[in-house]
Design a protein around this motif. Sequence first.
Motif, PDB file in Angstrom:
ATOM      1  N   VAL A 109       0.835  -1.207   0.000  1.00  0.00           N
ATOM      2  CA  VAL A 109       0.000   0.000   0.000  1.00  0.00           C
ATOM      3  C   VAL A 109       0.865   1.251   0.000  1.00  0.00           C
ATOM      4  O   VAL A 109       0.635   2.194  -0.781  1.00  0.00           O
TER       5      VAL A 109
ATOM      6  N   LEU B  86       2.760   1.557  -3.480  1.00  0.00           N
ATOM      7  CA  LEU B  86       1.861   1.906  -4.577  1.00  0.00           C
ATOM      8  C   LEU B  86       1.286   3.307  -4.397  1.00  0.00           C
ATOM      9  O   LEU B  86       1.150   4.067  -5.367  1.00  0.00           O
TER      10      LEU B  86
ATOM     11  N   ARG C  54      -6.651  -7.822  -2.807  1.00  0.00           N
ATOM     12  CA  ARG C  54      -7.814  -7.040  -3.227  1.00  0.00           C
ATOM     13  C   ARG C  54      -8.017  -5.856  -2.293  1.00  0.00           C
ATOM     14  O   ARG C  54      -8.380  -4.751  -2.734  1.00  0.00           O
TER      15      ARG C  54
ATOM     16  N   LEU D  92      -5.870  -2.882  -3.256  1.00  0.00           N
ATOM     17  CA  LEU D  92      -6.419  -2.104  -4.371  1.00  0.00           C
ATOM     18  C   LEU D  92      -7.612  -1.268  -3.929  1.00  0.00           C
ATOM     19  O   LEU D  92      -7.747  -0.097  -4.319  1.00  0.00           O
TER      20      LEU D  92
ATOM     21  N   LEU E 186      -6.545   1.765  -1.958  1.00  0.00           N
ATOM     22  CA  LEU E 186      -5.989   2.802  -2.832  1.00  0.00           C
ATOM     23  C   LEU E 186      -7.100   3.607  -3.491  1.00  0.00           C
ATOM     24  O   LEU E 186      -6.976   4.832  -3.680  1.00  0.00           O
ATOM     25  N   VAL E 187      -8.205   2.937  -3.844  1.00  0.00           N
ATOM     26  CA  VAL E 187      -9.359   3.635  -4.420  1.00  0.00           C
ATOM     27  C   VAL E 187     -10.022   4.524  -3.375  1.00  0.00           C
ATOM     28  O   VAL E 187     -10.283   5.707  -3.612  1.00  0.00           O
TER      29      VAL E 187
ATOM     30  N   THR F 124      -7.724   6.233 -12.927  1.00  0.00           N
ATOM     31  CA  THR F 124      -6.921   5.345 -12.081  1.00  0.00           C
ATOM     32  C   THR F 124      -7.791   4.651 -11.043  1.00  0.00           C
ATOM     33  O   THR F 124      -7.617   3.459 -10.767  1.00  0.00           O
TER      34      THR F 124
ATOM     35  N   ALA G 217      -8.125   0.606 -10.787  1.00  0.00           N
ATOM     36  CA  ALA G 217      -7.825  -0.149  -9.573  1.00  0.00           C
ATOM     37  C   ALA G 217      -9.059  -0.908  -9.096  1.00  0.00           C
ATOM     38  O   ALA G 217      -8.966  -2.062  -8.662  1.00  0.00           O
TER      39      ALA G 217
ATOM     40  N   GLY H 166      -9.501  -3.922 -11.242  1.00  0.00           N
ATOM     41  CA  GLY H 166      -8.565  -4.972 -10.865  1.00  0.00           C
ATOM     42  C   GLY H 166      -9.052  -5.759  -9.656  1.00  0.00           C
ATOM     43  O   GLY H 166      -8.995  -6.999  -9.636  1.00  0.00           O
ATOM     44  N   ALA H 167      -9.556  -5.042  -8.652  1.00  0.00           N
ATOM     45  CA  ALA H 167     -10.083  -5.707  -7.457  1.00  0.00           C
ATOM     46  C   ALA H 167     -11.297  -6.555  -7.799  1.00  0.00           C
ATOM     47  O   ALA H 167     -11.488  -7.643  -7.243  1.00  0.00           O
TER      48      ALA H 167
ATOM     49  N   LEU I 146     -15.434  -1.463  -1.313  1.00  0.00           N
ATOM     50  CA  LEU I 146     -15.245  -1.003  -2.692  1.00  0.00           C
ATOM     51  C   LEU I 146     -16.497  -0.301  -3.201  1.00  0.00           C
ATOM     52  O   LEU I 146     -16.404   0.771  -3.825  1.00  0.00           O
TER      53      LEU I 146
END
Length: 250
Positions: free
Chosen positions: A26, A29, A81, A84, A87-88, A103, A107, A110-111, A143
């Motif tokens: 984390v 990135l 996961r 990611l 990060l979002v 971005t 991300a 991807g998760a 998410l």
Amino acid sequence: MRVVSDPLLPLPAHPLPTATVGLIAVVCLASAARADLSLGAYYPLKAAGLFSVVMLLTLGHLRGRHPFARFGPANQLTTARAVLVVLVASLLGESGRPLVAATAAAAGLGATMLDGMDGWLARRTAMASAFGARFDMEIDALLVQALALLAWRYGKAGPWVLLSGLIRYGFVAAGRLWTWLRRPLVPTRRGRVICVVQIVALLLAVVPAITPPLSTIVAALGLTLLCYSFLADIVRLWHARQPMAEVQRR
């Protein structure tokens, strides 16, 4: 080979190495994203703090729900996961420039693509557990909430889009008032499909190229399906409580 263990014994699995690797990922990135996307100086700190909170809350449910000697590859994948998703979520409060929004969508995608693989891994390694299922579900919920907040902040949908994430937490809170809402639900294909559709709808709403009113319509359709799914689950739980109530009256 399946490892048999009494869930009442002391905690056998050691999640700390996985959580530590996740935290390092984390920070690395987030630091790279801060430089490439010109994010705020505190973005890596926000991401590291949020990841730490998520892992502490999640791992607090490990004892008695994961009766195996290893944390397991499925939970390690769910932790990836979580990296990611964090990060979002940490992009909240940052610039809403198109590159940042793109971005966030990438991300989140991807998760989402990794979702389902953790369940497959758990079954493949004979290490499916109540903890793993809950871990996966909570990362999905985070998410959804993060994407809903970004869609609202980017002006892609009204504040009603926040219900996309809040409905899940409201359902959990309601279970504290009505015990019948806490009864276990058998997973259904309908629930799994609608969960993915809801996430994809929010991802599309966040993508810079999709603007209102299309982004609003897409987010609204996703929320409508999600409300239907929760309503169907509530009806199932309501019907399941009636036989128990009749036994208690007797």
